[in-house]
Design a protein around this motif. Structure first.
Motif, mmCIF file in Angstrom:
data_model
loop_
_atom_site.group_PDB
_atom_site.id
_atom_site.type_symbol
_atom_site.label_atom_id
_atom_site.label_comp_id
_atom_site.label_asym_id
_atom_site.label_seq_id
_atom_site.Cartn_x
_atom_site.Cartn_y
_atom_site.Cartn_z
ATOM 1 N N ILE A 37 0.843 -1.204 0.000
ATOM 2 C CA ILE A 37 0.000 0.000 0.000
ATOM 3 C C ILE A 37 0.875 1.249 0.000
ATOM 4 C CG2 ILE A 37 -1.613 1.344 1.408
ATOM 5 C CD1 ILE A 37 -2.884 -1.388 2.207
ATOM 6 N N ARG A 38 1.929 1.250 0.791
ATOM 7 C CA ARG A 38 2.851 2.394 0.810
ATOM 8 C C ARG A 38 3.463 2.633 -0.575
ATOM 9 N NH1 ARG A 38 5.399 0.068 5.275
ATOM 10 N NH2 ARG A 38 4.201 0.576 7.086
ATOM 11 N N ARG A 39 3.878 1.551 -1.208
ATOM 12 C CA ARG A 39 4.504 1.693 -2.533
ATOM 13 C C ARG A 39 3.507 2.190 -3.565
ATOM 14 N NH1 ARG A 39 8.044 -3.016 -4.519
ATOM 15 N NH2 ARG A 39 8.594 -1.390 -6.003
ATOM 16 N N VAL A 40 2.264 1.719 -3.478
ATOM 17 C CA VAL A 40 1.228 2.189 -4.400
ATOM 18 C C VAL A 40 0.988 3.680 -4.175
ATOM 19 C CG1 VAL A 40 -1.239 2.039 -4.949
ATOM 20 C CG2 VAL A 40 0.108 -0.049 -4.702
ATOM 21 N N GLU A 41 0.869 4.076 -2.909
ATOM 22 C CA GLU A 41 0.614 5.481 -2.589
ATOM 23 C C GLU A 41 1.770 6.383 -3.010
ATOM 24 O OE1 GLU A 41 -0.286 5.281 1.581
ATOM 25 O OE2 GLU A 41 -2.406 4.845 1.206
ATOM 26 N N GLN A 42 2.988 5.869 -2.983
ATOM 27 C CA GLN A 42 4.160 6.651 -3.404
ATOM 28 C C GLN A 42 4.276 6.730 -4.918
ATOM 29 O OE1 GLN A 42 7.438 4.663 -1.507
ATOM 30 N NE2 GLN A 42 7.076 5.635 0.464
#
Length: 92
Positions: A37-42
């Motif tokens: 999720i963090r990577r998607v949001e970044q």
């Protein structure tokens, strides 16, 4: 020490071991999900990678549910109470 043996073949001990292993797997699954999720949001991932990760996490979640059902372990049994630290797994 006659009479004080532990029956390591008991069903309860086996179920507890399965629950412990599934708890560790669930913890890792949730950590992977949060990282994804963090990577998607970044914006670090392509649309194809986002789709692949989503599918993989969904399949892993389904497999965890199957394993819990197969071994008679409820998903809430995987969330260990750590006393003053709270529960091991975040509540959804």
């Amino acid at each position: 020490m006659t009479g004080s043996r532990v029956d390591v073949r008991s069903e309860e001990m086996g179920r507890d071991l399965v629950a412990l292993v599934l708890t560790v797997v669930e913890l890792l699954r949730q950590l992977m999900e949060r990282q994804a999720i963090r990577r998607v949001e970044q914006g670090d991932l392509s649309a194809e990678q986002v789709e692949e990760i989503g599918t993989t996490l969904m399949l892993l979640d389904e497999r965890m549910a199957e394993l819990c059902a197969q071994h008679g372990v409820r998903p809430e049994d995987l969330n260990l109470d750590l006393g003053p630290l709270g529960s091991l797994l975040p509540r959804h």
